[in-house]
Design an enzyme around this catalytic site. Structure first.
Site, PDB file in Angstrom:
ATOM      1  N   LYS A  11       0.851  -1.208   0.000  1.00  0.00           N
ATOM      2  CA  LYS A  11       0.000   0.000   0.000  1.00  0.00           C
ATOM      3  C   LYS A  11       0.874   1.241   0.000  1.00  0.00           C
ATOM      4  O   LYS A  11       2.040   1.206   0.411  1.00  0.00           O
ATOM      5  CB  LYS A  11      -0.934   0.029   1.219  1.00  0.00           C
ATOM      6  CG  LYS A  11      -0.268  -0.016   2.617  1.00  0.00           C
ATOM      7  CD  LYS A  11       0.211   1.303   3.185  1.00  0.00           C
ATOM      8  CE  LYS A  11       0.872   1.153   4.549  1.00  0.00           C
ATOM      9  NZ  LYS A  11       1.710   2.279   4.956  1.00  0.00           N
ATOM     10  N   GLY A 103       4.596  -6.289   5.676  1.00  0.00           N
ATOM     11  CA  GLY A 103       4.336  -7.256   6.756  1.00  0.00           C
ATOM     12  C   GLY A 103       2.847  -7.345   7.064  1.00  0.00           C
ATOM     13  O   GLY A 103       2.308  -8.439   7.300  1.00  0.00           O
ATOM     14  N   SER A 104       2.164  -6.198   7.039  1.00  0.00           N
ATOM     15  CA  SER A 104       0.721  -6.168   7.320  1.00  0.00           C
ATOM     16  C   SER A 104      -0.054  -6.895   6.232  1.00  0.00           C
ATOM     17  O   SER A 104      -1.003  -7.637   6.505  1.00  0.00           O
ATOM     18  CB  SER A 104       0.222  -4.722   7.404  1.00  0.00           C
ATOM     19  OG  SER A 104       0.926  -4.028   8.391  1.00  0.00           O
ATOM     20  N   ASP A 137      -2.443  -1.527  10.307  1.00  0.00           N
ATOM     21  CA  ASP A 137      -2.640  -1.477   8.842  1.00  0.00           C
ATOM     22  C   ASP A 137      -3.220  -2.771   8.286  1.00  0.00           C
ATOM     23  O   ASP A 137      -3.570  -2.833   7.104  1.00  0.00           O
ATOM     24  CB  ASP A 137      -1.294  -1.251   8.131  1.00  0.00           C
ATOM     25  CG  ASP A 137      -0.752   0.148   8.331  1.00  0.00           C
ATOM     26  OD1 ASP A 137      -1.487   0.998   8.854  1.00  0.00           O
ATOM     27  OD2 ASP A 137       0.417   0.382   7.966  1.00  0.00           O
TER      28      ASP A 137
HETATM   29  O1  C5P Z   1      -0.181  -1.302  14.924  1.00  0.00           O
HETATM   30  P1  C5P Z   1       1.242  -1.549  14.600  1.00  0.00           P
HETATM   31  O2  C5P Z   1       1.799  -2.724  15.362  1.00  0.00           O
HETATM   32  O3  C5P Z   1       1.541  -1.662  13.154  1.00  0.00           O
HETATM   33  O4  C5P Z   1       2.020  -0.275  15.110  1.00  0.00           O
HETATM   34  C1  C5P Z   1       3.426  -0.248  15.276  1.00  0.00           C
HETATM   35  C2  C5P Z   1       3.768   0.922  16.200  1.00  0.00           C
HETATM   36  O5  C5P Z   1       3.478   2.161  15.560  1.00  0.00           O
HETATM   37  C3  C5P Z   1       2.959   0.938  17.489  1.00  0.00           C
HETATM   38  O6  C5P Z   1       3.610   0.224  18.499  1.00  0.00           O
HETATM   39  C4  C5P Z   1       2.910   2.420  17.812  1.00  0.00           C
HETATM   40  O7  C5P Z   1       4.092   2.799  18.485  1.00  0.00           O
HETATM   41  C5  C5P Z   1       2.928   3.103  16.463  1.00  0.00           C
HETATM   42  N1  C5P Z   1       1.585   3.508  16.001  1.00  0.00           N
HETATM   43  C6  C5P Z   1       0.971   4.584  16.602  1.00  0.00           C
HETATM   44  N2  C5P Z   1      -0.279   4.987  16.185  1.00  0.00           N
HETATM   45  C7  C5P Z   1      -0.888   4.349  15.161  1.00  0.00           C
HETATM   46  C8  C5P Z   1      -0.273   3.242  14.529  1.00  0.00           C
HETATM   47  C9  C5P Z   1       0.969   2.845  14.976  1.00  0.00           C
HETATM   48  O8  C5P Z   1       1.509   5.198  17.531  1.00  0.00           O
HETATM   49  N3  C5P Z   1      -2.082   4.775  14.761  1.00  0.00           N
END
Ligand code: C5P
Length: 298
Positions: A11, A103-104, A137
Site C-alpha cells: 500500500k 508485513g501487514s 494497517d
Molecule cells: O499497529 P502496529 O503494530 O503496526 O504499530 C506499530 C507501532 O506504531 C505501534 O507500536 C505504535 O508505536 C505506532 N503507532 C501509533 N499509532 C498508530 C499506529 C501505529 O503510535 N495509529
C-alpha cells in the site's frame, strides 16, 4: 488439498494526518490507503499435525514467531480451534520496514489463505477483528477496495470508490525505519503542543482523487510523519526533490517511510521519470513503476 497461492499487495498512504493522541499510546489517524501492484507472494500447503512453518527467499527476514505471518496463522488456528497446520512459503518483493505495509499485507493474506486452506469459510468481516489485533494497517488489506480511508489507529476502514487508476514512481531505500520510532520521534517533536489539522482537508483530497487531477492533488497530499522521518533518514528529502525535479508534480513519503513516491500523469510519464532517476540516481535506490491495484468486483 492443493496448495493455496495468493498475492499480498503493498500500500501507499496518499494522506496521513495525526489528529489525536490516545490513552493506549497509539495515535488517532486520518489516512488514505491505496493498494498498488507491487506484491509479495504466499503459498499455503497443508501439514498433517498442528505445526505451522514459514520459509522465505528473503536473506535476512526472521521466520521465527515474531514474524507477523506466523502470528496471524497462530491467531486464526487458536481462534477457530483448528488442529491442522500449514507450510507457508513467502516470496518477498515488498521492501521490509519501508512504509509500504508489506508485513501487514502478508498477515492479512495469511488470514485469507489459511481460511481457504483450512476450509473455514469465515467472512472477511469475521476475520477483521483478528486483523486489527495483528496491526493497525492489517484490516485495510482485507477490504475489497483499492482505495480506502483509515481512521482510529488506521484499522477502521471505509472504501473510497470512483478513484481512477493512479500511476506512480516509487523509490525504495536500503534503510529500514521502525514505525514505533517514527511515532515516538513525532511525540518528542510535538512536546505536547496542540494539534491543528485544518477542517475538511480529507474531503478536499477525496474530491481531488475522484477527479484524478494532479494539480488539485498537489494541494491535498500530506504526510505528518515526513519531517521526523527525514531527521532519521535525510536521503528522503533528497529523493523528494529529485522526483520533483524529474517532473513529478506531486511527491510524498509513504507511511512512516522511508519509501517515497511521485504521482504521474500516466504510465509513459511514470516510465520516463523512472528512467531518468535510474540514470542519475544511486544504484542503492530501487525504483519501481507501480499503479493502483483493483480488487475483484471493483
Ligand atoms: O499497529 P502496529 O503494530 O503496526 O504499530 C506499530 C507501532 O506504531 C505501534 O507500536 C505504535 O508505536 C505506532 N503507532 C501509533 N499509532 C498508530 C499506529 C501505529 O503510535 N495509529
Amino acid at each position: 488439498m492443493p496448495p493455496v497461492q495468493l498475492r499480498a499487495p503493498a500500500k501507499l498512504n496518499l494522506y496521513l494526518r495525526i489528529v489525536g493522541r490516545r490513552p493506549d499510546g497509539y495515535h488517532e489517524l486520518e489516512t488514505v490507503f491505496e493498494r498498488i501492484d507491487l506484491a509479495d507472494e504466499l503459498t499455503f500447503e497443508p501439514w498433517p499435525d498442528s505445526t505451522v512453518t514459514l520459509t522465505t527467499d528473503h536473506p535476512t527476514l526472521s521466520v521465527g514467531p515474531d514474524n507477523l505471518i506466523l502470528k496471524a496463522a497462530k491467531l486464526l488456528q487458536q481462534t477457530a480451534g483448528v488442529s491442522t497446520g500449514a507450510a507457508i512459503r513467502l516470496t518477498k518483493r515488498i521492501p521490509v520496514a519501508g512504509g509500504l505495509g508489506g508485513g501487514s499485507s502478508d498477515a492479512a493474506t495469511t488470514l485469507l489463505g489459511l481460511n481457504d486452506l483450512w476450509g473455514l469459510s469465515w467472512s472477511r468481516a469475521r476475520l477483521k477483528p483478528l486483523a486489527a489485533q495483528l496491526g493497525s494497517d492489517v484490516p485495510f488489506f482485507l477490504e475489497e477496495a483499492a482505495v480506502a480511508v483509515g481512521r482510529g489507529r488506521g484499522e477502521r476502514c471505509e472504501p473510497l470508490r470512483g478513484v481512477p487508476t493512479l500511476w506512480h514512481v516509487l523509490v525504495a531505500l536500503p534503510t529500514a525505519l521502525s514505525t514505533k520510532d517514527i511515532f515516538d520521534d513525532w511525540d518528542c517533536a510535538q512536546a505536547g503542543a496542540a494539534l491543528t489539522v485544518p477542517e475538511g482537508s480529507l474531503k478536499i483530497l477525496a474530491h481531488a482523487l475522484s477527479n484524478g487531477s494532479l494539480s488539485e492533488l498537489a494541494q491535498g497530499l500530506v504526510n505528518d510523519l515526513t519531517p521526523v522521518a527525514i531527521r532519521r533518514c535525510p536521503l528522503i528529502a533528497t529523493i523528494l526533490s529529485r522526483l520533483h525535479e524529474a517532473g513529478c508534480p506531486v511527491v510524498l513519503m509513504s507511511g512512516s517511510g522511508p519509501t517515497v513516491f511521485g504521482l504521474c500523469r500516466d504510465e509513459s510519464h511514470a516510465r520516463t521519470i523512472a528512467d531518468s532517476l535510474r540514470a542519475k540516481g544511486s544504484p542503492t535506490w530501487t525504483i519501481h513503476v507501480v499503479r493502483t491495484e483493483r480488487c475483484g468486483g471493483e
